[in-house]
Design an enzyme around this catalytic site. Sequence first.
Site, PDB file in Angstrom:
ATOM      1  N   LYS A 226      -5.172   2.617   5.789  1.00 44.42           N
ATOM      2  CA  LYS A 226      -4.232   1.915   4.918  1.00 44.42           C
ATOM      3  C   LYS A 226      -2.820   2.263   5.365  1.00 44.42           C
ATOM      4  O   LYS A 226      -2.423   3.432   5.353  1.00 44.42           O
ATOM      5  CB  LYS A 226      -4.467   2.355   3.477  1.00 44.42           C
ATOM      6  CG  LYS A 226      -3.505   1.726   2.504  1.00 44.42           C
ATOM      7  CD  LYS A 226      -3.918   2.036   1.076  1.00 44.42           C
ATOM      8  CE  LYS A 226      -2.923   1.465   0.101  1.00 44.42           C
ATOM      9  NZ  LYS A 226      -3.277   1.802  -1.287  1.00 44.42           N
TER      10      LYS A 226
ATOM     11  N   LYS B 227      -6.213  -2.240   6.036  1.00 42.27           N
ATOM     12  CA  LYS B 227      -5.290  -2.908   5.121  1.00 42.27           C
ATOM     13  C   LYS B 227      -3.857  -2.622   5.495  1.00 42.27           C
ATOM     14  O   LYS B 227      -3.556  -1.462   5.759  1.00 42.27           O
ATOM     15  CB  LYS B 227      -5.593  -2.356   3.733  1.00 42.27           C
ATOM     16  CG  LYS B 227      -4.724  -2.817   2.641  1.00 42.27           C
ATOM     17  CD  LYS B 227      -5.153  -2.143   1.371  1.00 42.27           C
ATOM     18  CE  LYS B 227      -4.092  -2.410   0.348  1.00 42.27           C
ATOM     19  NZ  LYS B 227      -4.127  -1.472  -0.715  1.00 42.27           N
TER      20      LYS B 227
END
Length: 348
Positions: free
Chosen positions: A214, A267
């Site tokens: 992330k 992400k």
Amino acid sequence: MKPLKSVAPAKHLREKLVVPTPTIRPRRLRRTQTMRRMVAEHRVGVEDLIEPFFVVPGQRVRHEIASMPGIFQQSVDTLPEDVKAAAALGIPAVLLFGIPPRKDEIASELDDPDGVVQRAIAAIKKAAPDVIVIADLCACEYTSHGHCGILQEDGIVDNDATLELLARGAVSYARCGVDMVAPSDMMDGRVAAIRHALDASGHQDVAILSYAVKYASAFYGPFRDAAESAPAFGDRRSHQMDAPNAREAIREARLDVQEGADMVMVKPALPYLDIVTRVRKAVDVPVAAYSVSGEYAMVKAAALNGWLDEDRVVDEMLVGFKRAGADAIVTYFARSAAKRLAKQPARG
Ligand code: PBG
């Protein structure tokens, strides 16, 4: 190669050129829609899609998020209807985010047995037992300062103190019947801590979808409106990844798999497709790509201005995620994309 043939020069060209006529023509396979469909190397299926939901306290609440037109904060009682509509289109899974009524420094509401996410999990499992319920697990929606865990005196998130909090949250979701927990906090060692806590409390079957990779991204802007989770000061760079790094993504993904992650997530998606490809090659668990709020907002804003064709842009993004190697896609366009997929001719 056929003999060279002279080609009549176009009007605007002064010289007459001699060029070979091609015998190898990739365009032959692009001639018709059916031909293109037959040779397509990648396909998006409804089974690839995961739809996010934002759950708030109250009754009959459906509040559209200003920076995410078409996406709502909604109360638990309104969820089953939407989730059933998603399931009817073939969407297999939903991802829940909760906005609690009260926030404090230590995210006390995260493991409230009567919290919004806990109630949402139970309501969905009751209304649509086959739908896979995934709960995002992070403290940022629950802390008054908007950070992802317990803060040290210097304002940095305390890694180890936060692990216990996450483990408590995971067990609390498991008690309500969650199928997967998705830790999105980026603390080191949290997958091992959560796995241990789940197993020790008899929840061996609850899976972990780890947001292993992330990035600290400006593309989360609209989400922070939706989840009311913008940090009151500072940012998330001390724990989320730095955009220039790719090798580090492999390290994070492998670590999480070693610690027991059943699936890993990358992400955002669009600016990190190379990372999706690399992570797909590096680990043998399913890889999800999360097309985040900023990706949604960009497309929506342009489409609402008439600058982009939303449906075509979204379909192109989704197949791009598949081509990069994603096995599952979290997207706020899940239901609209699923409607189009349902209209496509059946494929074998
Ligand atoms: C943290 C979390 C965030 C997102 C998913 N989980 C926000 C953040 O890290 O600041 C972003 C999702 C999106 O932008 O769509 N709970």
